[in-house]
Design an enzyme around this catalytic site. Sequence first.
Site, PDB file in Angstrom:
ATOM      1  N   SER A  28       0.849  -1.197   0.000  1.00 49.63           N
ATOM      2  CA  SER A  28       0.000   0.000   0.000  1.00 49.63           C
ATOM      3  C   SER A  28       0.877   1.237   0.000  1.00 49.63           C
ATOM      4  CB  SER A  28      -0.883   0.029   1.232  1.00 49.63           C
ATOM      5  OG  SER A  28      -1.407   1.341   1.375  1.00 49.63           O
ATOM      6  N   HIS A  40      -1.225  -1.318  -4.411  1.00 51.92           N
ATOM      7  CA  HIS A  40      -2.457  -1.019  -3.674  1.00 51.92           C
ATOM      8  C   HIS A  40      -2.529   0.478  -3.360  1.00 51.92           C
ATOM      9  CE1 HIS A  40      -5.903  -2.311  -1.205  1.00 51.92           C
ATOM     10  NE2 HIS A  40      -5.537  -1.338  -0.375  1.00 51.92           N
ATOM     11  N   ASP A  91      -4.729   3.463  -1.559  1.00 56.67           N
ATOM     12  CA  ASP A  91      -5.766   3.778  -0.574  1.00 56.67           C
ATOM     13  C   ASP A  91      -6.274   5.193  -0.798  1.00 56.67           C
ATOM     14  OD1 ASP A  91      -5.957   1.424   1.107  1.00 56.67           O
ATOM     15  OD2 ASP A  91      -3.888   1.857   1.695  1.00 56.67           O
ATOM     16  N   MET A 136      -8.873   8.081   0.237  1.00 59.01           N
ATOM     17  CA  MET A 136      -9.713   8.505   1.370  1.00 59.01           C
ATOM     18  C   MET A 136     -10.139   9.960   1.178  1.00 59.01           C
ATOM     19  SD  MET A 136      -7.455   6.934   4.494  1.00 59.01           S
ATOM     20  CE  MET A 136      -6.645   5.315   4.345  1.00 59.01           C
ATOM     21  N   HIS A 152      -8.456   0.972  -3.723  1.00 55.85           N
ATOM     22  CA  HIS A 152      -9.416   0.788  -2.627  1.00 55.85           C
ATOM     23  C   HIS A 152     -10.034   2.145  -2.299  1.00 55.85           C
ATOM     24  CE1 HIS A 152      -9.914  -0.334   1.938  1.00 55.85           C
ATOM     25  NE2 HIS A 152     -11.055  -0.200   1.323  1.00 55.85           N
ATOM     26  N   MET A 179     -12.133   4.484  -0.262  1.00 55.64           N
ATOM     27  CA  MET A 179     -12.768   4.757   1.029  1.00 55.64           C
ATOM     28  C   MET A 179     -13.346   6.165   0.936  1.00 55.64           C
ATOM     29  SD  MET A 179      -9.762   3.013   3.256  1.00 55.64           S
ATOM     30  CE  MET A 179      -8.653   3.109   1.832  1.00 55.64           C
ATOM     31  N   MET A 220     -11.067  -6.269   5.818  1.00 53.83           N
ATOM     32  CA  MET A 220     -10.260  -5.295   6.557  1.00 53.83           C
ATOM     33  C   MET A 220      -9.955  -5.837   7.947  1.00 53.83           C
ATOM     34  SD  MET A 220      -9.716  -2.711   4.544  1.00 53.83           S
ATOM     35  CE  MET A 220      -8.893  -1.722   5.800  1.00 53.83           C
ATOM     36  N   GLY A 228      -8.436   4.096   7.651  1.00 62.51           N
ATOM     37  CA  GLY A 228      -8.216   5.522   7.876  1.00 62.51           C
ATOM     38  C   GLY A 228      -6.742   5.872   7.974  1.00 62.51           C
ATOM     39  N   GLY A 230      -0.301   1.820   9.876  1.00 63.30           N
ATOM     40  CA  GLY A 230       0.394   1.530  11.129  1.00 63.30           C
ATOM     41  C   GLY A 230      -0.443   0.986  12.267  1.00 63.30           C
ATOM     42  N   ASP A 276      -6.273  -6.691   4.568  1.00 66.18           N
ATOM     43  CA  ASP A 276      -5.598  -5.385   4.653  1.00 66.18           C
ATOM     44  C   ASP A 276      -5.693  -4.843   6.067  1.00 66.18           C
ATOM     45  OD1 ASP A 276      -4.659  -2.774   4.332  1.00 66.18           O
ATOM     46  OD2 ASP A 276      -6.225  -2.174   2.918  1.00 66.18           O
ATOM     47  N   GLY A 304      -2.526  -4.081   9.364  1.00 68.07           N
ATOM     48  CA  GLY A 304      -1.668  -4.734  10.358  1.00 68.07           C
ATOM     49  C   GLY A 304      -0.972  -5.981   9.856  1.00 68.07           C
ATOM     50  N   GLY A 360       1.541  -2.101   4.266  1.00 65.43           N
ATOM     51  CA  GLY A 360       2.080  -0.748   4.123  1.00 65.43           C
ATOM     52  C   GLY A 360       3.374  -0.625   4.895  1.00 65.43           C
ATOM     53  N   THR A 361       3.255  -0.321   6.177  1.00 63.29           N
ATOM     54  CA  THR A 361       4.417  -0.170   7.052  1.00 63.29           C
ATOM     55  C   THR A 361       5.386  -1.348   6.920  1.00 63.29           C
ATOM     56  OG1 THR A 361       2.827   0.824   8.572  1.00 63.29           O
ATOM     57  CG2 THR A 361       5.038   0.410   9.430  1.00 63.29           C
TER      58      THR A 361
END
Lengths: 221, 221
Positions: B12, B37, B39, B41, B70, B72, B141, B146, B149, B178, B180, B200-201
């Site tokens: 992501s 990916h 995101d 928002m 994705h 949102m 999810m 939002g 991390g 998606d 954690g 992501g992280t």
Amino acid sequence: MTTASEIRIAPSILSADFARLGEEVAAIDAAGADYIHVDVMDGHYVPNLTIGPGVVKALRPHSRKVFDVHLMISPVDPFIEAFANAGADIITIHPEAAPHFHRTLQAIRALGKKAGVALNPGTPTDVLDHVMPLVDLVLVMTVNPGFGGQAYISLPEKIIDVRRRIATMGRAIDLEVDGGITPETAKEAIKAGANVLVAGTAVFKDGPARYADRIRAIRGG
Amino acid sequence: MTTASEIRIAPSILSADFARLGEEVAAIDAAGADYIHVDVMDGHYVPNLTIGPGVVKALRPHSRKVFDVHLMISPVDPFIEAFANAGADIITIHPEAAPHFHRTLQAIRALGKKAGVALNPGTPTDVLDHVMPLVDLVLVMTVNPGFGGQAYISLPEKIIDVRRRIATMGRAIDLEVDGGITPETAKEAIKAGANVLVAGTAVFKDGPARYADRIRAIRGG
């Protein structure tokens, strides 16, 4: 009237290459931009969605120039602090997006930032009547916000009205114009009293090698 | 159960450097990412504002991998075409953001794109009951969307339920997870039936030199 040396140019990164915004910001800084203008849109206040506070934060290390952040988001209140923390220097809001407009301007000032008020082409200057003591910048929109590349809507009397309001305040307040700015329309806006010109397409359209020329032409120097 | 060679990794770019997204996309592509990916928002469906269709369009030339977008944003309908035109390959929506959910999935398919359905941690799998024929991807999810991390919310029974629904369809439908995702939580999600892992992280945290290692570790190969 404002002289060429007092005119500030604020290239809008809405027209930059979003794949390498850090380089673009550094390039317009080196090319003589005075402000880095950031157009934030949420798909609600305007029918486009652009970039948020995370992008502003990532760009902040790429220039020490003033970050002039124009929030076209509604409601705007939940995001004031995020943009202040991201490194905005000026935060400009629309009265239509802030039901407690006076309070929102206070909130921007309380975060140590300069507060701007943006007027859509159809918004009367009367919205300024009771907030001028809280205002550091008035942005007169010369297009309906949402997309780059639109044609200039000529509103010289509105700019003159805002300049007159600023003159009564006895302190430095920017009068910024945004939308359809080219070297020609900039001349009209400056004559009416604008001192900050936002330009997107007119700066970016021919690539980085021309940024300095383009900025100089808009400045009219 | 899905084998390591069938697992797809979708880094992501929410956790990438927003100042040089083109390079970041090219780097994760070269490091073995299967999907890119994105995101999106809008500050309304979720309390964060990230990037819009103009950014996706600018990134499209930097990779030929699948752009897994994705959304949102709420309402989502006004932006489906913009993201399709910007170069999305998969467009994933939330039922809460699409009052005519079935029609929105049809609209994505009609634009020649793959249609995904995202389920928030609290959203029941029953929302899939009448739309599976229109679905190419189900996104479970494992955080409330939002921000990057966040810690993984373990929902193995939900993933098993979605895998069972997919099995009855007799065609390839992705089961993406998606939120954690680390090499450890990925193992749990894969065991339950996930075949696409968003991270992501866990991919970006130590810089480009580690992207390939990170992707390999999450894949579990």
